[in-house]
Write a protein that holds these residues in place. Sequence first.
Motif, short mmCIF file in Angstrom:
data_model
loop_
_atom_site.label_atom_id
_atom_site.label_comp_id
_atom_site.label_asym_id
_atom_site.label_seq_id
_atom_site.Cartn_x
_atom_site.Cartn_y
_atom_site.Cartn_z
N ILE A 60 -47.10 -16.49 6.41
CA ILE A 60 -47.35 -15.82 7.69
C ILE A 60 -47.93 -16.80 8.70
O ILE A 60 -47.53 -16.83 9.88
CB ILE A 60 -48.29 -14.62 7.48
N LEU A 61 -48.86 -17.64 8.26
CA LEU A 61 -49.45 -18.63 9.16
C LEU A 61 -48.40 -19.63 9.65
O LEU A 61 -48.37 -19.99 10.84
CB LEU A 61 -50.59 -19.35 8.46
N ILE A 62 -47.52 -20.08 8.74
CA ILE A 62 -46.51 -21.05 9.12
C ILE A 62 -45.52 -20.46 10.12
O ILE A 62 -45.20 -21.07 11.16
CB ILE A 62 -45.78 -21.57 7.87
N VAL A 63 -45.03 -19.27 9.80
CA VAL A 63 -44.06 -18.63 10.70
C VAL A 63 -44.68 -18.33 12.06
O VAL A 63 -44.07 -18.55 13.12
CB VAL A 63 -43.51 -17.35 10.04
N THR A 64 -45.93 -17.84 12.05
CA THR A 64 -46.61 -17.53 13.32
C THR A 64 -46.80 -18.80 14.14
O THR A 64 -46.59 -18.82 15.37
CB THR A 64 -47.97 -16.87 13.03
N GLY A 65 -47.19 -19.89 13.47
CA GLY A 65 -47.34 -21.15 14.18
C GLY A 65 -46.04 -21.65 14.77
O GLY A 65 -46.00 -22.20 15.89
N MET A 66 -44.94 -21.47 14.03
CA MET A 66 -43.64 -21.90 14.55
C MET A 66 -43.26 -21.11 15.78
O MET A 66 -42.76 -21.67 16.78
CB MET A 66 -42.58 -21.75 13.46
N PHE A 67 -43.47 -19.79 15.77
CA PHE A 67 -43.10 -18.98 16.93
C PHE A 67 -43.98 -19.30 18.13
O PHE A 67 -43.49 -19.41 19.27
CB PHE A 67 -43.21 -17.49 16.58
N LEU A 68 -45.28 -19.46 17.84
CA LEU A 68 -46.18 -19.76 18.97
C LEU A 68 -45.91 -21.14 19.54
O LEU A 68 -46.07 -21.37 20.74
CB LEU A 68 -47.64 -19.64 18.51
N GLY A 69 -45.52 -22.08 18.68
CA GLY A 69 -45.25 -23.43 19.15
C GLY A 69 -43.90 -23.59 19.82
O GLY A 69 -43.63 -24.60 20.48
N SER A 70 -43.03 -22.61 19.66
CA SER A 70 -41.69 -22.72 20.26
C SER A 70 -41.65 -22.30 21.72
O SER A 70 -40.61 -22.40 22.37
CB SER A 70 -40.70 -21.86 19.46
#
Length: 297
Positions: A276-286
């Motif tokens: 969840i942390l990885i996916v959330t970070g990817m979306f926020l960083g995109s």
Amino acid sequence: MLGLLLALLLGLSVAGIFQGIRMYRAEAKLPGDLALALEVGSTRVSRADSVIDRLGMRFAPTVLRLMGPKRVDQKRRKINMAGNPGGLTIDRYAARRAVYGIFGLVCGLSFFANDVPLFGVFALVFGLFAADALIWQAIRERKDVIERTLPDFLDVLAVVVSAGLGFRQALDRVAEKYEGPWADELRITLRQMDMGVSRRQAFEELRKRNASEQVSQFVTALQQGEELGAPIADTLIQIATDMRRTDAQNARRRAAKTIPKATMVTLVFMVPATLILIVTGMFLGSSTDFATIFSGR
């Protein structure tokens, strides 16, 4: 409604405190072992436990009658196995069970009446098992301490016996140098032998008072060595060696059981949280505009 509940609980608490003070000051007749426990002092009985015992002492005979002779004997044996923690006796246990039971019932009914069933269940469970929780914990801790102490004690005892003292005198001499549950058990055993109980019967009573596999192993090996005429020092050293080997096997067994548990915790909690942390970070960083995506514009 919540304010009414809090006022009710506060009123019951204040009434209980005044009733406890009145009973404390009154010269009410206490049951035998309860009176003995309360007279020992704060080194064994805490002030809070003493107040609880005095509140429930009038109900103790009723609780014991409801339990029945068989369950009373079983509970007394459990208390002995726990080493009478804090001066606990069967009458004090019954007094605490009465107080905790009434408290849990009143709180449980209050929570159910105010549509808080979860807290109500917790209160009822507390009332049923609070008096037994101390005994369960004390039995487990006492067993662990005895099993850690026993091998070293047997080594020292073997050395003293090899120096020329008889087994009874060596047991007395070494027990004086030790403190804790195992030393207490040995002093009880020695006192029984001083009162005329045979050594075999005294050690059988020692086995019954302790739910420890190592204590049972010690008593069995000691009796077998006595029957076969084996040298007592060699028997003690062999018992200590066997206990350490058993301890190592149990440690490996516990470690083997811990690995699957740790793996399950990792898979159930840590892996999903990490994803969840990885996916959330990817979306926020995109820098994606989620409002535009979900609105379809």
